[in-house]
Design an enzyme around this catalytic site. Structure first.
Site, short mmCIF file in Angstrom:
data_model
loop_
_atom_site.label_atom_id
_atom_site.label_comp_id
_atom_site.label_asym_id
_atom_site.label_seq_id
_atom_site.Cartn_x
_atom_site.Cartn_y
_atom_site.Cartn_z
N CYS A 11 0.82 -1.21 0.00
CA CYS A 11 0.00 0.00 0.00
C CYS A 11 0.85 1.26 0.00
O CYS A 11 0.37 2.35 -0.31
CB CYS A 11 -0.94 0.01 1.20
SG CYS A 11 -2.33 -1.12 0.99
N LYS A 63 0.90 3.26 -3.26
CA LYS A 63 -0.26 4.00 -3.74
C LYS A 63 0.10 5.47 -3.94
O LYS A 63 0.95 6.02 -3.23
CB LYS A 63 -1.42 3.89 -2.75
CG LYS A 63 -1.99 2.49 -2.60
CD LYS A 63 -3.11 2.44 -1.59
CE LYS A 63 -4.34 3.19 -2.05
NZ LYS A 63 -5.49 2.99 -1.14
N ASP A 108 -15.71 2.26 0.82
CA ASP A 108 -14.72 1.20 0.61
C ASP A 108 -14.94 0.46 -0.71
O ASP A 108 -14.01 -0.11 -1.27
CB ASP A 108 -14.77 0.20 1.77
CG ASP A 108 -14.20 0.80 3.05
OD1 ASP A 108 -13.46 1.79 2.94
OD2 ASP A 108 -14.50 0.28 4.13
N ASP A 135 -9.86 -5.12 -18.50
CA ASP A 135 -8.72 -4.94 -19.42
C ASP A 135 -7.73 -3.99 -18.79
O ASP A 135 -8.11 -3.08 -18.02
CB ASP A 135 -9.19 -4.37 -20.76
CG ASP A 135 -9.47 -5.45 -21.78
OD1 ASP A 135 -8.56 -6.23 -22.07
OD2 ASP A 135 -10.61 -5.52 -22.28
N ASP A 143 -15.63 -5.15 -24.90
CA ASP A 143 -16.19 -6.48 -24.64
C ASP A 143 -17.66 -6.40 -24.25
O ASP A 143 -18.47 -7.26 -24.63
CB ASP A 143 -15.40 -7.17 -23.52
CG ASP A 143 -14.02 -7.63 -23.98
OD1 ASP A 143 -13.85 -7.84 -25.18
OD2 ASP A 143 -13.13 -7.75 -23.13
N HIS A 185 -8.11 2.31 -8.21
CA HIS A 185 -6.87 2.24 -7.45
C HIS A 185 -5.75 2.78 -8.32
O HIS A 185 -5.63 2.42 -9.50
CB HIS A 185 -6.55 0.80 -7.05
CG HIS A 185 -5.22 0.65 -6.36
ND1 HIS A 185 -5.08 0.72 -5.00
CD2 HIS A 185 -3.97 0.46 -6.87
CE1 HIS A 185 -3.80 0.57 -4.68
NE2 HIS A 185 -3.11 0.40 -5.79
N THR A 186 -4.93 3.68 -7.77
CA THR A 186 -3.81 4.26 -8.50
C THR A 186 -2.54 4.05 -7.69
O THR A 186 -2.47 4.47 -6.53
CB THR A 186 -4.02 5.76 -8.76
OG1 THR A 186 -5.25 5.95 -9.44
CG2 THR A 186 -2.89 6.32 -9.62
#
Length: 756
Positions: free
Chosen positions: A420, A423, A453, A470, A493, A544-545
């Site tokens: 983490c 991040k 969350d 993807d 897709d 999430h980055t």
């Protein structure tokens, strides 16, 4: 794109791809500054060299011979290339406002956008005349005029307004070319009339009497009619009204008069002269803002006023690059003095030229050959690019402006945490994402508008959930465009199955660096992605980055569908025809781009295709009863077709010649430039019958080419295929084609039958 381990400390943004900026790119490519990143913002991928344009018009050069490929040059320089148009500068925030993308932040800014004839000065000129600049607009009209000549009957009159060097040279070049085209088609070239007009009493007012006399003789001998000493006061459709009261009827009007700067410069607060040009000091810094430079026609070096001529823009390239480098390193830029006398080589269209310098003049065919040699040598510097220079692995922190910046640089390359700890910081993310406006949906109970969350979604009664994911690393240096392509690819897709996109969760990695630079990359990339998601009615609900060596982005996408209306890979039926909605070739083209072997316009075409959504295409296919559909992506056309034939229990017949291909893809594939995934895809060739007959076909390698954000491959009943293709073309898929048909299963393993 050129990857680097160095964190970015300074952003130099270049507005415009003029002669000075191509010099800047070349010099930074050969001697990069650690920690300094260049970004070029330009509407056009190919920038013309003004010295060769008359030769292009006359037919002596091809388009590529007179244009510098900015895409290749920027890639060579390790610069980001943003294909857009600047329309403003927010100096208080140090950002460039663009027409079609988020604002671009800068530490140092340089403007080299040339100038354009002031068509607004004369009533009707903006509506009925063609300004010579910007060149892309003139070139389109010029090509249309050449096409008209092929079928034109009777007299034709062309007027050029502006009798300076540019107007005279253009008039003679056009006349030479058009007369030759008429003669080649058996027409009468004497039915073509040229008029050259100017309010001044003489042609070429900035050149000496010998030069003017030579061109007066040339114009007279070529039958060009001069209208001098009285300005054009009004322009109507096919008609010029002159101050003397004369009315001139013409078929084409070209405008080459006194130029000026664009209107948006008026709102920047920069000091401008009466012509709207930026006032700059002899360091090429603007008088108003030391962080902004300007060069070329758009700049007025107030201590050294000179004529608007390409030679000065070319000569300013080196001092501009040197002073940008010094400013980026926190040092004082150096003044420069342009030459007082300069050489002008002006052609007459027929491989004859006049040399003008001060009070001297020379002319003849040898002067043309001299000019041709100089021009070709200049272009070779930017189109015949040498091997790339290798950069150091770490930034030179001694170049930082102060101790705080040096500590930022050291921190940016320090040992990075995992887990983490990798991040991206919450403050950076909140600022970057705070300006985004993802759409809201009633079936999203918890998403980015009230983050928690996890996202909470509802599924309407009678609907099933389609879920896909993807993720891939960036293949271009423009994070906004990359974000659009990544989102489009991820949605493919869902659309291919006939579903509606509901929500998307992003996963991204961003190269580590100082906070302001990371924040901008995240904002640019996610702005592009959110634009695409919003257009599709898909809500971004979270993500999430984290930090990584390379920029990468992906999405987990949820979709909703009626279970009875699923378009699957297993729905092929013998007798159906195969339809492909987009051309293929992205894999080989971007492999070539990384090797500087692809033309910029090829990459432009590929990106346009990759940014086109498959949503409306899927809906159209569904309306025509398609039950089998997939999007063509990493496994290539053949790989995805095999995925469809296996569960369907059928074979397929492909027509190689009918497969739509992106411009340049056949050329790069023929040169052996292929994607790194191609070898894995080629293993499927064992399923092709009689492949030895087709292996030499130029499109054969492309059926294995991995695609990014490719088109839809679907089957439609044969009696509906033509109507389906026509509608797909009408709604924005112009390259849609029938590429084969479905046949009963044979005996070969994974059988695919190819034909020419």
């Amino acid at each position: 794109m050129r990857a680097t381990e160095q964190p970015v400390l300074r952003d130099i943004v270049l507005i415009g791809g003029g002669h000075s900026h191509v010099g800047v790119l070349k010099r930074f490519a050969m001697n990069p500054v650690p920690g300094v990143r260049l970004t070029l913002i330009c509407r056009d991928t190919h920038t013309p060299y003004s010295g060769m344009l008359p030769g292009y018009v006359a037919g002596h050069y091809t388009y590529d011979e007179v244009h510098i490929d900015l895409s290749r040059l920027a890639e060579f320089a390790g610069a980001r290339f943003y294909r857009d148009e600047a329309i403003g500068i927010e100096r208080n925030h140090q950002r460039v406002v663009c027409r079609n993308r988020p604002a671009v932040p800068y530490d140092l800014l340089s403007i080299n956008i040339g100038s354009a004839p002031r068509v607004n000065d004369v009533p009707g000129a903006q509506d009925h005349a063609v300004p010579v600049k910007p060149i892309h607009g003139f070139n389109a009209r010029w090509l249309a005029l050449l096409a008209r000549i092929e079928s034109h009957q009777g007299p034709m009159a062309v007027a050029v307004v502006g009798a300076g060097a540019g107007g005279v040279e253009l008039t003679l070049a056009m006349q030479f070319r058009l007369r030759r085209e008429l003669e080649a088609r058996g027409g009468d070239p004497d039915q073509l009339t040229f008029h050259l007009l100017d309010g001044a009493s003489t042609i070429l007012p900035t050149h000496n009497a010998k030069v003017r006399g030579k061109f007066e003789e040339c114009l007279e001998s070529r039958g060009v009619q001069l209208h001098l000493g009285s300005p054009v006061t009004q322009v109507d459709d096919g008609k010029l009204i002159i101050g003397s009261g004369e009315t001139l009827k013409v078929d084409e009007i070209l405008w080459v008069t006194r130029a000026g700067g664009p209107e948006w410069l008026q709102d920047t607060g920069l000091a401008l002269d009466d012509g709207g040009f930026i006032r700059v000091e002899d360091t090429l810094q603007t008088e108003t803002d030391q962080n902004i430079f300007a060069a070329g026609d758009i700049a007025n070096v107030t201590k050294h006023p000179r004529e608007k001529a390409g030679v000065f823009a070319v000569r300013q390239g080196r001092p501009l690059a040197d002073n940008l480098r010094l400013a980026a390193l926190g040092r004082k830029p150096k003044p420069f003095v342009p030459q007082k006398k300069w050489l002008a080589l002006i052609s007459t269209g027929d491989k004859y030229a006049v040399a003008s310098r001060g009070d001297k003049a020379r002319y003849g065919k040898l002067v043309w050959r001299w000019k041709d040699w100089i021009d070709r040598r200049f272009m070779a510097k930017f189109n015949n690019l040498p091997a790339m220079a290798e950069n150091a692995d770490l930034p030179d922190t001694s170049a930082a402006q102060n101790k705080e910046e040096a500590s930022q640089a050291i921190s940016a390359v320090a040992m990075r945490c995992g887990g983490c700890g990798a991040k991206v910081g919450s403050t950076v993310l909140s600022r970057a994402l705070g300006e985004l406006r993802p759409i809201e949906r009633d079936d999203i109970l918890v998403g980015l508008h009230a983050p928690d969350d996890a996202a909470v979604l509802t599924v309407p009664p009678g609907k099933a959930v389609v879920h896909t994911v993807d993720f891939f690393r960036a293949f271009i240096d423009d994070p906004y465009v990359f974000g659009r392509v990544a989102a489009n690819h991820s949605l493919g897709d869902v659309f291919a199955m006939g579903a509606e996109a509901q929500s998307a969760t992003a996963v991204a990695t961003v190269p580590y660096g100082i906070e302001s630079k990371v924040e901008d990359i995240v904002f640019q990339m996610m702005s592009g992605a959110v634009d695409v998601l919003n257009e599709a009615g898909c809500a971004l609900v979270g993500g999430h980055t984290g930090e990584g060596r390379e920029l990468a982005l992906g999405f987990a996408v949820n979709g909703l569908i009626d279970p009875k209306e699923v378009m699957s890979k297993g729905g092929l039926k013998a007798g159906d025809v195969l339809i492909l909605t987009k051309p293929i070739g992205t894999g080989t083209l971007f492999a070539a781009h990384a090797r500087l072997a692809a033309r910029g316009r090829w990459i432009d075409s590929a990106l346009i295709s990759m940014m086109q959504s498959n949503l409306e295409g899927a809906r159209c296919l569904r309306r025509y009863g398609s039950e089998a559909c997939t999007d063509v992506t990493g496994f290539g056309l053949l790989g995805h077709l095999v995925e469809m034939t296996r569960p369907s229990g059928v074979d397929a017949e492909l027509n190689l010649g009918a497969i739509p291909v992106l411009p340049g893809a056949e050329e790069t594939a023929a040169a052996g430039i292929l994607s790194s995934l191609q070898p894995a895809n080629i293993r499927l060739r064992r399923g092709i019958r009689n492949q030895e007959e087709w292996v030499r076909h130029p499109r054969y390698p492309l059926i294995f080419d991995p695609q990014t954000a490719g088109g839809l491959l679907a089957s439609v009943a044969a009696d509906k295929a033509d109507a389906c293709v026509a509608e797909l073309k009408a709604i924005g898929y112009p390259h849609t084609a029938i590429i084969g048909r479905i046949v009963p299963q044979g005996e070969a393993i994974e059988p695919i039958l190819l034909k020419a």
